[in-house]
Design a protein around this motif. Sequence first.
Motif, short mmCIF file in Angstrom:
data_model
loop_
_atom_site.label_atom_id
_atom_site.label_comp_id
_atom_site.label_asym_id
_atom_site.label_seq_id
_atom_site.Cartn_x
_atom_site.Cartn_y
_atom_site.Cartn_z
N HIS A 18 51.36 24.88 18.30
CA HIS A 18 51.57 23.92 19.78
C HIS A 18 50.61 22.77 20.56
N TYR A 19 50.76 21.69 19.93
CA TYR A 19 49.69 21.03 20.81
C TYR A 19 50.34 20.83 22.18
N ILE A 20 51.16 21.62 23.02
CA ILE A 20 51.49 21.63 24.48
C ILE A 20 51.82 23.18 24.63
N SER A 21 50.63 23.64 25.60
CA SER A 21 51.32 25.13 26.12
C SER A 21 51.69 25.57 27.75
N LYS A 22 52.37 26.12 28.15
CA LYS A 22 52.76 26.66 29.50
C LYS A 22 52.20 27.39 29.32
N HIS A 23 51.07 27.99 30.90
CA HIS A 23 51.18 29.50 31.00
C HIS A 23 50.87 29.42 32.86
N ALA A 24 51.17 30.86 33.12
CA ALA A 24 51.59 31.12 34.27
C ALA A 24 50.67 32.25 34.86
N ILE A 25 50.48 33.07 35.85
CA ILE A 25 49.91 33.67 36.43
C ILE A 25 50.60 35.01 37.19
N ILE A 26 49.60 36.41 36.31
CA ILE A 26 51.07 37.60 36.11
C ILE A 26 50.04 38.23 37.41
N ASP A 27 50.59 39.62 37.49
CA ASP A 27 49.53 40.38 37.88
C ASP A 27 49.23 42.02 36.82
N LEU A 28 48.45 42.11 37.23
CA LEU A 28 47.58 42.90 35.67
C LEU A 28 47.82 43.59 35.80
N GLU A 29 48.16 44.31 36.89
CA GLU A 29 48.13 46.06 36.97
C GLU A 29 49.95 46.23 36.48
N THR A 30 51.00 45.06 37.20
CA THR A 30 52.31 45.24 36.94
C THR A 30 52.98 44.17 36.66
N HIS A 31 52.02 43.40 35.63
CA HIS A 31 53.34 42.99 35.00
C HIS A 31 53.69 41.24 35.53
N GLU A 32 53.57 41.75 36.95
CA GLU A 32 54.66 40.68 37.37
C GLU A 32 53.98 39.43 37.90
N ARG A 33 55.16 38.24 37.63
CA ARG A 33 54.33 37.23 37.76
C ARG A 33 55.27 37.49 39.57
N LYS A 34 54.08 37.03 40.28
CA LYS A 34 54.98 37.32 41.82
C LYS A 34 53.70 35.39 42.47
N ILE A 35 52.71 35.29 42.09
CA ILE A 35 52.34 33.85 42.42
C ILE A 35 53.76 32.92 41.19
N THR A 36 54.33 32.24 41.76
CA THR A 36 55.36 31.36 41.26
C THR A 36 55.31 29.67 40.68
N ASP A 37 54.86 29.08 41.95
CA ASP A 37 54.70 27.96 42.39
C ASP A 37 53.20 27.64 41.97
N LEU A 38 52.19 28.31 40.78
CA LEU A 38 51.19 27.85 40.52
C LEU A 38 51.31 27.97 38.32
N GLU A 39 51.71 26.74 37.92
CA GLU A 39 51.69 27.19 36.81
C GLU A 39 50.02 26.33 35.86
N PHE A 40 50.05 26.72 34.85
CA PHE A 40 48.74 25.66 33.95
C PHE A 40 49.43 25.08 32.72
N HIS A 41 49.49 24.14 32.44
CA HIS A 41 49.76 23.37 31.71
C HIS A 41 48.43 22.55 30.82
N PHE A 42 48.50 23.12 29.02
CA PHE A 42 47.07 22.37 28.34
C PHE A 42 48.01 21.37 27.19
N ILE A 43 47.75 20.41 27.33
CA ILE A 43 47.80 19.32 26.21
C ILE A 43 46.47 19.54 25.01
N GLU A 44 46.61 19.48 23.65
CA GLU A 44 45.40 19.97 23.08
C GLU A 44 45.94 18.35 22.11
#
Length: 177
Positions: A18-44
């Motif tokens: 896939h040439y576009i991928s979207k990523h979010a931040i999760i808490d590594l211990e709880t695997h919860e996404r608490k920071i919902t207003d920050l995303e990373f999109h990569f276009i390769e």
Amino acid sequence: HPIIFIGILNYEYLRGTHYISKHAIIDLETHERKITDLEFHFIELPKFHKTEAELDSILDKWLYFIKNAENLTLIPQNTDNEALKEAYEEADKHLWSKIELADYEDFLMREADEEARELYLAEKAEIIKKQSEEAEKKSEEAEKKIRALVKMLKEDGFSIEKIVKMTGLTIEEIEEL
């Protein structure tokens, strides 16, 4: 307000096709996404293989532009977005020779000069029109005053010859008044 980081990469960074991928931040211990207003999109870009005929969305058309603009000689037929057309035209200028670029800049300067000249002439015409209207108004006021003066002089018993001397009008003009 959400914050979206968009990374346009000219190399492959992540596994997959896939040439576009979207990523979010999760808490590594709880695997919860608490920071919902920050995303990373990569276009390769190396993974983007669509041809001109396969471009469906405006995003695909922009990615095609970003990946291929330096190699294109014509704007693709399906380019219907004005901003994208402008981007192609700007990119095309970077492929021009110094002479072509100088000719284009000369053309733009002549065009700007002509627009400025037309604006200047329009402003001058407006000023002249206003001055003419003011002069006409003053002329009408002066004529009214002369009529009133001639009428007053006639009523006071001045002869037409005396009125001619005093006003500089002709006998015909005085009789008309």
